[in-house]
Design an enzyme around this catalytic site. Structure first.
Site, mmCIF file in Angstrom:
data_model
loop_
_atom_site.group_PDB
_atom_site.id
_atom_site.type_symbol
_atom_site.label_atom_id
_atom_site.label_comp_id
_atom_site.label_asym_id
_atom_site.label_seq_id
_atom_site.Cartn_x
_atom_site.Cartn_y
_atom_site.Cartn_z
ATOM 1 N N ALA A 123 0.809 -1.223 0.000
ATOM 2 C CA ALA A 123 0.000 0.000 0.000
ATOM 3 C C ALA A 123 0.841 1.272 0.000
ATOM 4 C CB ALA A 123 -0.917 -0.003 1.218
ATOM 5 N N ASN A 189 1.332 -3.483 8.257
ATOM 6 C CA ASN A 189 2.122 -3.843 7.069
ATOM 7 C C ASN A 189 2.950 -2.678 6.558
ATOM 8 O OD1 ASN A 189 1.271 -6.674 6.550
ATOM 9 N ND2 ASN A 189 -0.718 -5.691 6.613
ATOM 10 N N HIS A 219 -1.348 7.446 3.817
ATOM 11 C CA HIS A 219 -0.035 7.068 4.371
ATOM 12 C C HIS A 219 0.941 8.200 4.072
ATOM 13 C CE1 HIS A 219 -1.537 2.998 4.844
ATOM 14 N NE2 HIS A 219 -1.851 2.944 3.556
HETATM 15 N N1 LIG Z 1 1.783 -4.858 2.434
HETATM 16 C C1 LIG Z 1 0.679 -4.132 2.494
HETATM 17 O O1 LIG Z 1 0.701 -2.898 2.284
HETATM 18 C C2 LIG Z 1 -0.619 -4.786 2.803
HETATM 19 C C3 LIG Z 1 -0.658 -6.127 3.141
HETATM 20 N N2 LIG Z 1 -1.840 -6.734 3.436
HETATM 21 C C4 LIG Z 1 -1.811 -8.143 3.838
HETATM 22 O O2 LIG Z 1 -2.599 -8.907 2.967
HETATM 23 C C5 LIG Z 1 -3.424 -9.785 3.730
HETATM 24 C C6 LIG Z 1 -4.679 -10.149 2.954
HETATM 25 O O3 LIG Z 1 -5.477 -8.993 2.799
HETATM 26 P P1 LIG Z 1 -6.992 -9.092 2.292
HETATM 27 O O4 LIG Z 1 -7.048 -9.885 1.042
HETATM 28 O O5 LIG Z 1 -7.528 -7.723 2.313
HETATM 29 O O6 LIG Z 1 -7.655 -9.966 3.473
HETATM 30 P P2 LIG Z 1 -8.968 -10.870 3.398
HETATM 31 O O7 LIG Z 1 -9.320 -11.136 4.829
HETATM 32 O O8 LIG Z 1 -9.977 -10.282 2.486
HETATM 33 O O9 LIG Z 1 -8.467 -12.249 2.714
HETATM 34 C C7 LIG Z 1 -7.575 -13.127 3.321
HETATM 35 C C8 LIG Z 1 -7.602 -14.458 2.566
HETATM 36 O O10 LIG Z 1 -6.544 -15.301 3.053
HETATM 37 C C9 LIG Z 1 -7.077 -16.526 3.526
HETATM 38 N N3 LIG Z 1 -6.263 -16.952 4.670
HETATM 39 C C10 LIG Z 1 -6.289 -16.503 5.945
HETATM 40 N N4 LIG Z 1 -5.345 -17.137 6.674
HETATM 41 C C11 LIG Z 1 -4.727 -17.993 5.838
HETATM 42 C C12 LIG Z 1 -3.670 -18.933 5.987
HETATM 43 N N5 LIG Z 1 -3.061 -19.124 7.156
HETATM 44 N N6 LIG Z 1 -3.290 -19.644 4.895
HETATM 45 C C13 LIG Z 1 -3.898 -19.478 3.695
HETATM 46 N N7 LIG Z 1 -4.892 -18.598 3.495
HETATM 47 C C14 LIG Z 1 -5.299 -17.863 4.551
HETATM 48 C C15 LIG Z 1 -8.519 -16.225 3.890
HETATM 49 O O11 LIG Z 1 -9.300 -17.405 3.888
HETATM 50 C C16 LIG Z 1 -8.884 -15.266 2.751
HETATM 51 O O12 LIG Z 1 -9.129 -16.005 1.570
HETATM 52 C C17 LIG Z 1 -3.668 -9.029 5.038
HETATM 53 O O13 LIG Z 1 -3.958 -9.909 6.097
HETATM 54 C C18 LIG Z 1 -2.370 -8.318 5.242
HETATM 55 O O14 LIG Z 1 -1.490 -9.134 6.008
HETATM 56 C C19 LIG Z 1 -3.013 -6.040 3.363
HETATM 57 C C20 LIG Z 1 -3.023 -4.716 3.054
HETATM 58 C C21 LIG Z 1 -1.825 -3.966 2.757
HETATM 59 O O1 LIG Z 2 -3.511 0.685 3.640
HETATM 60 C C1 LIG Z 2 -3.438 -0.550 3.637
HETATM 61 O O2 LIG Z 2 -3.730 -1.236 2.650
HETATM 62 C C2 LIG Z 2 -3.006 -1.378 4.820
HETATM 63 C C3 LIG Z 2 -2.227 -0.758 5.868
HETATM 64 O O3 LIG Z 2 -2.324 0.389 6.198
HETATM 65 C C4 LIG Z 2 -1.303 -1.625 6.587
HETATM 66 O O4 LIG Z 2 -1.520 -2.843 6.596
HETATM 67 O O5 LIG Z 2 -0.328 -1.111 7.144
#
Ligand SMILES: NC(=O)C1=CN([C@@H]2O[C@H](COP(=O)(O)OP(=O)(O)OC[C@H]3O[C@@H](n4cnc5c(N)ncnc54)[C@H](O)[C@@H]3O)[C@@H](O)[C@H]2O)C=CC1
Ligand SMILES: O=C([O-])CC(=O)C(=O)O
Length: 266
Positions: A123, A189, A219
């Site tokens: 992000a 994150n 951010h």
């Molecule tokens: N680097 C960055 O800037 C960002 C990173 N993220 C990361 O991405 C992740 C996913 O985000 P979203 O898709 O919005 O979340 P979400 O909750 O919509 O989807 C998560 C998916 O992963 C699956 N899941 C959960 N635990 C699991 C595991 N141990 N093994 C396999 N699958 C698993 C869930 O069943 C679901 O399909 C967040 O939890 C966060 O850690 C999210 C936003 C920004």
């Molecule tokens: O903005 C986003 O997608 C998520 C965010 O701030 C974070 O995980 O640090």
């Protein structure tokens, strides 16, 4: 053709599938999720009909790339074993690397498998500049995160203010990136990514705001060092399926996957 294993099929995973479907340079051969729900089946049938839906990567499967967009637990569960087996991985859940010893474990697993883990910028932007600036020496890195109150529901912000009743911006946290990661793991994150690229978890300062005046995930980064100074503001549109996640995170995953198959990578 590159064969990809996707971990997670939620807000990010399903949007990534949407954007990659139809690209003949790659296919998604595996989708790993804890529970194969009707929604996951429908998404896979529509966008990656050749993919096997599983809870873990079979021992004899050798994807060209593992793409994590699942959450912090997936690093321990899927990424470390895959790296150890020599499968390269791109990681979105960078906040997981704030846990004591986890960044070192990811590095050790990649070394053991003679492969590489790539940490996505997700992000936030400017990670290239910050990581380059570190080479010359950084003095300060300050991160300010600002999201609509509803994006902080289910976090300790609920104990420090009435999220639904806020009429102006409220500072819900001020401290180090390490403390921010402990208190706000699901929002950690960006802070963790900036820390890993820059001054580390203890010296990167973080301020988090619940702000009824914003509709985006804002951010801001201010950095200073031998290179000069950097000021960056991102106003990320949240994903409809998960307001905690900025849409740019999806594009960051897609960029990384496409860079793996493109003759010219940027
Ligand atoms: N680097 C960055 O800037 C960002 C990173 N993220 C990361 O991405 C992740 C996913 O985000 P979203 O898709 O919005 O979340 P979400 O909750 O919509 O989807 C998560 C998916 O992963 C699956 N899941 C959960 N635990 C699991 C595991 N141990 N093994 C396999 N699958 C698993 C869930 O069943 C679901 O399909 C967040 O939890 C966060 O850690 C999210 C936003 C920004
Ligand atoms: O903005 C986003 O997608 C998520 C965010 O701030 C974070 O995980 O640090």
């Amino acid at each position: 053709m590159k064969n990809i294993a996707l971990i997670g099929c939620g807000a990010i995973g399903s949007s990534v599938l949407e954007l990659l479907s139809g690209d003949t340079r790659l296919q998604v051969g595996w989708i790993l999720v804890p529970e194969i729900t009707p929604a996951v089946r429908e998404t896979a049938a529509r966008l990656a009909s050749q993919a096997q839906l599983l809870q873990a990567l079979p021992g004899d499967a050798v994807p060209d790339l593992l793409v994590e967009c699942a959450g912090h637990a997936a690093i321990e569960e899927h990424v470390l074993p895959a790296l150890t087996r020599g499968i390269p991985a791109v990681i979105a859940s960078i906040g997981a690397l704030s846990a004591p010893g986890m960044a070192e474990r990811v590095q050790a697993a990649a070394e053991a498998g003679k492969t590489q883990a790539q940490l996505l910028s997700g992000a936030i932007g400017g990670i290239d500049a910050l990581a380059a600036a570190r080479v010359g020496g950084l003095e300060t890195v300050v991160y300010t995160g600002r999201k609509p109150p509803k994006a902080w529901s289910g976090t300790p912000a609920e104990q420090v203010c009435d999220l639904d009743g806020l009429t102006e911006a409220f500072c819900i946290f001020e401290g180090s990136a390490r403390e921010a990661a402990q208190l706000y793991p699901k929002n950690a994150n960006v802070a963790a990514t900036l820390s890993l690229a820059g001054l580390g978890l203890d010296k990167t300062m973080v301020r988090l705001f619940a702000d009824p005046g914003v509709h985006e995930n804002v951010h801001q980064v201010e950095a200073r060092g031998a290179f000069g100074a950097m000021e960056l503001t991102m106003r990320g549109k949240p994903l409809a399926a998960n307001p905690k996640t900025s849409a740019l995170t999806v594009y960051s995953v897609v960029r990384s996957v496409l860079n793996n198959v493109a003759p010219l990578a940027i």
